[in-house]
Design an enzyme around this catalytic site. Sequence first.
Site, PDB file in Angstrom:
ATOM      1  CG  HIS A  93      50.023 -25.120  23.100  1.00 40.61           C
ATOM      2  ND1 HIS A  93      48.757 -25.366  22.615  1.00 40.61           N
ATOM      3  CD2 HIS A  93      50.806 -24.874  22.021  1.00 40.61           C
ATOM      4  CE1 HIS A  93      48.790 -25.293  21.287  1.00 40.61           C
ATOM      5  NE2 HIS A  93      50.016 -24.995  20.903  1.00 40.61           N
ATOM      6  CD  GLU A  95      46.725 -27.662  20.465  1.00 37.02           C
ATOM      7  OE1 GLU A  95      47.656 -28.455  20.689  1.00 37.02           O
ATOM      8  OE2 GLU A  95      46.550 -27.109  19.358  1.00 37.02           O
ATOM      9  N   GLY A 171      46.523 -24.313  13.642  1.00 40.47           N
ATOM     10  CA  GLY A 171      46.043 -25.451  12.861  1.00 40.47           C
ATOM     11  C   GLY A 171      44.913 -25.118  11.894  1.00 40.47           C
TER      12      GLY A 171
HETATM   13  P1  PGA Z   1      50.164 -24.982  13.952  1.00 42.10           P
HETATM   14  O1  PGA Z   1      50.299 -25.101  15.543  1.00 42.10           O
HETATM   15  O2  PGA Z   1      51.508 -24.577  13.421  1.00 42.10           O
HETATM   16  O3  PGA Z   1      49.778 -26.382  13.497  1.00 42.10           O
HETATM   17  O4  PGA Z   1      49.114 -23.965  13.676  1.00 42.10           O
HETATM   18  C1  PGA Z   1      51.093 -24.192  16.252  1.00 42.10           C
HETATM   19  C2  PGA Z   1      51.071 -24.532  17.722  1.00 42.10           C
HETATM   20  O5  PGA Z   1      50.007 -24.904  18.236  1.00 42.10           O
HETATM   21  O6  PGA Z   1      52.098 -24.426  18.410  1.00 42.10           O
END
Ligand code: PGA
Length: 252
Positions: A93, A95, A171
């Site tokens: 991911h 992140e 996000g």
């Molecule tokens: P989001 O995140 O739907 O809040 O944009 C998606 C994700 O990071 O998997």
Amino acid sequence: MALRPYIVGNWKMNGARALQPVARSIDRAVQGMAKVEVAIAPPFPLISGFSKEAQSLAIGAQDCHFAPEGAYTGDVSAPILADSGASFVILGHSERRQGHGESNALVRDKVTAALEAGLKAIVCVGEEGATREAGEAERFVTAQVEASLPVDVPNAHEMLTIAYEPIWAIGTGKTPSLDEIGAMHRAIRARMTALFGEEVGSAIRILYGGSVNAQNAADILAIEGVDGALVGGASLAVESFVGIVIAAAEVE
Ligand code: PGA
């Protein structure tokens, strides 16, 4: 959507035990919607409790270590996840890539570890806004996919899912245009068939992720080559997540 739609909720670092009723309600709501495969990846400590209760939902994790065991303080291995009741793990991911410096090579090792532990892997890829603006998104993402996958994946069509998540769409409430999503999924599909052969490569699901919600899901899931969604924010509430699952069930 020719392949069985797959809707995965990524709860990220949200959801204490108080959110267990949310998982329970989602589980109940999707019973009988066999057309769609539905899953949730809660934080590590919730996996065991959720997986004991879930009837229709698959429960998975958001990361794992590349080693099966050892002196890695604070990490969780794929065999421990499997032992806790996880059936899949999200890897790479953005992140993790950005916040923890995970490289394609590390993601690849984690995918190998997950598969060895019998976990399915959802491998995330996606470009930054500047890469898209430079017209480099498809080149970047297809290279990232290839470098994040092990060469040999037995049963790849069952064990592997790719999630295309443009970083700038996560996000933010922004999404690429439907045409841009379609073009990226075609490019990833072409790379999958080149890597795994026509038959297997065509059967690996490619999800879209990044600001998917109950309002835009029907349009996004109707794009040819989009086999489901990886959902962050909208997976934390029953109504919005189930709305996305219903949209997936209704796609022809
Ligand atoms: P989001 O995140 O739907 O809040 O944009 C998606 C994700 O990071 O998997």
